[in-house]
Design an enzyme around this catalytic site. Structure first.
Site, mmCIF file in Angstrom:
data_model
loop_
_atom_site.group_PDB
_atom_site.id
_atom_site.type_symbol
_atom_site.label_atom_id
_atom_site.label_comp_id
_atom_site.label_asym_id
_atom_site.label_seq_id
_atom_site.Cartn_x
_atom_site.Cartn_y
_atom_site.Cartn_z
ATOM 1 N N LEU A 45 3.759 1.767 3.403
ATOM 2 C CA LEU A 45 3.994 0.513 4.116
ATOM 3 C C LEU A 45 2.895 0.408 5.159
ATOM 4 O O LEU A 45 2.773 1.280 6.017
ATOM 5 C CB LEU A 45 5.379 0.502 4.768
ATOM 6 C CG LEU A 45 5.818 -0.817 5.413
ATOM 7 C CD1 LEU A 45 5.925 -1.923 4.357
ATOM 8 C CD2 LEU A 45 7.149 -0.658 6.123
ATOM 9 N N ASP A 46 2.083 -0.622 5.078
ATOM 10 C CA ASP A 46 0.898 -0.722 5.928
ATOM 11 C C ASP A 46 1.219 -0.546 7.406
ATOM 12 O O ASP A 46 2.326 -0.858 7.868
ATOM 13 C CB ASP A 46 0.213 -2.072 5.721
ATOM 14 C CG ASP A 46 -0.391 -2.217 4.341
ATOM 15 O OD1 ASP A 46 -0.737 -1.183 3.745
ATOM 16 O OD2 ASP A 46 -0.494 -3.364 3.865
ATOM 17 N N ARG A 47 0.227 -0.090 8.138
ATOM 18 C CA ARG A 47 0.383 0.150 9.576
ATOM 19 C C ARG A 47 0.849 -1.111 10.300
ATOM 20 O O ARG A 47 1.674 -1.039 11.223
ATOM 21 C CB ARG A 47 -0.957 0.626 10.148
ATOM 22 C CG ARG A 47 -0.958 0.896 11.641
ATOM 23 C CD ARG A 47 -2.359 1.238 12.112
ATOM 24 N NE ARG A 47 -2.428 1.427 13.553
ATOM 25 C CZ ARG A 47 -3.568 1.529 14.237
ATOM 26 N NH1 ARG A 47 -4.735 1.494 13.595
ATOM 27 N NH2 ARG A 47 -3.546 1.694 15.553
ATOM 28 N N SER A 49 2.655 -3.489 9.109
ATOM 29 C CA SER A 49 3.905 -3.996 8.544
ATOM 30 C C SER A 49 5.067 -3.184 9.105
ATOM 31 O O SER A 49 4.885 -2.083 9.615
ATOM 32 C CB SER A 49 3.884 -3.912 7.013
ATOM 33 O OG SER A 49 2.834 -4.694 6.484
#
Length: 232
Positions: A45-47, A49
């Site tokens: 999960l992207d930084r 997000s």
């Protein structure tokens, strides 16, 4: 015992336990929130997000959750710039052409702001002249920054991205930065292989089929004539 946990990842936290960036400016990682040896993220999960992450200490379970070939649905709450019309929502659902190809069909719908949503720190960039909206988007693949690229492709850049569900697991009742144990599901395994054929038995059956049947004893013998009764 196998362990599976759900975690509500805050904004600006790396989805890993160590920071391979500059030592002079360390960034927040999962280790700032989770002190469990042996568990690893099942997917990323992207930084920038927020929302649901699953972590486990079981390799097969990790692969089953994260491998795109299993097509596990992932639902996102997406705050976007502007108000998408019906055509934009339909385009997200049908598939959007990106640089790495057409996205798979998805579920997309406008939604109200999620109930009980927490404030983001720092807050999103807001322009008074441009409204913002929320979209519920469910996809079954995991390309790099896919949701952000999809909304940008239909003319509505993402302002905030929260993952709300992975398969049967959701964020319900879990505050940012908190985690809890989950019941571990049964992991679907590959179909059981068929038993290897018994080559000797097959050879015997073939030999028996190619050998002509022997006639039954006396099957071709002429019937005997009845004896005449003796005189006297």
């Amino acid at each position: 015992m196998t362990r599976l946990i759900r975690f509500n990842k805050p904004y600006d936290v790396l989805p890993q336990f160590t920071d391979r960036g500059s030592e002079s400016s360390p960034r927040a990682t999962l280790s700032d929130w989770i002190d469990l040896p042996g568990v690893y993220p099942a997917g990323r999960l992207d930084r920038d997000s927020e929302g649901l992450m699953l972590l486990t200490d079981h390799g097969r379970l990790q692969a089953w959750i994260s491998d795109p070939q299993h097509k596990m649905p992932k639902t996102y709450w997406v705050q976007v710039e502007g108000t998408p019309d019906a055509a934009a929502i339909q385009a997200l659902a049908d598939g959007v052409e990106l640089k790495d190809g057409l996205t798979r069909p998805a579920k997309a719908a406008l939604m109200d702001e999620p109930d009980g949503i927490w404030a983001r720190n720092p807050p999103i960039r807001v322009r008074k002249s441009v409204p913002d909206s929320w979209i519920a988007l469910t996809i079954r693949e995991g390309r790099n920054r896919q949701v952000r690229r999809m909304t940008a492709a239909v003319g509505h850049p993402t302002l905030r991205l929260i993952r709300a569900a992975i398969g049967i697991w959701t964020l319900d009742g879990l505050s940012p930065g908190n985690w809890e144990d989950l019941e571990v599901p049964s992991i679907p395994g590959p179909p059981k292989p068929k038993p290897a054929p018994n080559r000797q038995a097959i050879a015997r059956r073939k030999a028996a089929a190619s050998t002509p049947a022997r006639p039954e004893p006396n099957a071709r013998a002429k019937p005997r004539k009845p004896r005449k009764p003796r005189k006297g």
